[in-house]
Enzyme design. Sequence first.
Site, mmCIF file in Angstrom:
data_model
loop_
_atom_site.group_PDB
_atom_site.id
_atom_site.type_symbol
_atom_site.label_atom_id
_atom_site.label_comp_id
_atom_site.label_asym_id
_atom_site.label_seq_id
_atom_site.Cartn_x
_atom_site.Cartn_y
_atom_site.Cartn_z
ATOM 1 N N GLY A 40 0.826 -1.199 0.000
ATOM 2 C CA GLY A 40 0.000 0.000 0.000
ATOM 3 C C GLY A 40 0.853 1.239 0.000
ATOM 4 N N TYR A 41 0.547 2.178 -0.894
ATOM 5 C CA TYR A 41 1.317 3.422 -0.987
ATOM 6 C C TYR A 41 0.404 4.646 -0.914
ATOM 7 C CZ TYR A 41 -0.180 3.021 -5.861
ATOM 8 O OH TYR A 41 -0.935 2.879 -7.006
ATOM 9 N N GLY A 42 -0.899 4.427 -0.793
ATOM 10 C CA GLY A 42 -1.885 5.504 -0.643
ATOM 11 C C GLY A 42 -2.697 5.230 0.612
ATOM 12 N N GLU A 49 -10.153 -0.760 -5.315
ATOM 13 C CA GLU A 49 -9.155 -0.297 -6.285
ATOM 14 C C GLU A 49 -9.635 -0.476 -7.728
ATOM 15 O OE1 GLU A 49 -6.591 1.219 -4.935
ATOM 16 O OE2 GLU A 49 -7.006 0.548 -2.902
#
Length: 189
Positions: free
Chosen positions: A7-9, A86
């Site tokens: 996860g980057y958000g 997503e």
Amino acid sequence: MVMWVFGYGSLIWKAGFNFDERVVGFIKDHRRVFYQGSTDHRGTPEFPGRTVTLEPAEGEVCWGAAYKISKKEDQEIALEHLEVREKQYDKKAYLDFFTEPTATTPALSGVMVYIASPDKKLNVNYLGPASIEDIAKQIVQAKGPSGPNREYLFKLEEALLQLECKDKHVSDLANEVRRIISERELTAS
């Protein structure tokens, strides 16, 4: 078989699924950018918000969190959840994940990550690059079913600070959004 999701958000602060372990680290040769339009969470089809995606960037790193999901049932539920959450991200990649800045060998390989590609045929919500000022103006105004777009940006900034990760794009954008909000408040009073 164990599944890992990067996860980057918003996944950094709100996974939304059961996991066994959360590991802070990064992927190489990518950077986080606010180039993806959000018409279902932080904006609407009439006025999309902006969320992060990844773009290739040689020599750069993108910090975030990897989630380990061991149980088959938890993996199925997580995938079901992520496929809905997503859904505007058209690509899944399986990348190497590192935890030490000087490491040449990844801590994990094959970590799944959702990416919104710049291919407008596959990803109709891709907005692409713009100036920090223009992205900030859009974020200030946009809101969707999950809340104001600025909340997403500020939560991401806070989550990255808690991980002790610096991301110039996120901090520059957050500072510009705060400047616009402050300016509008002064004008309104």
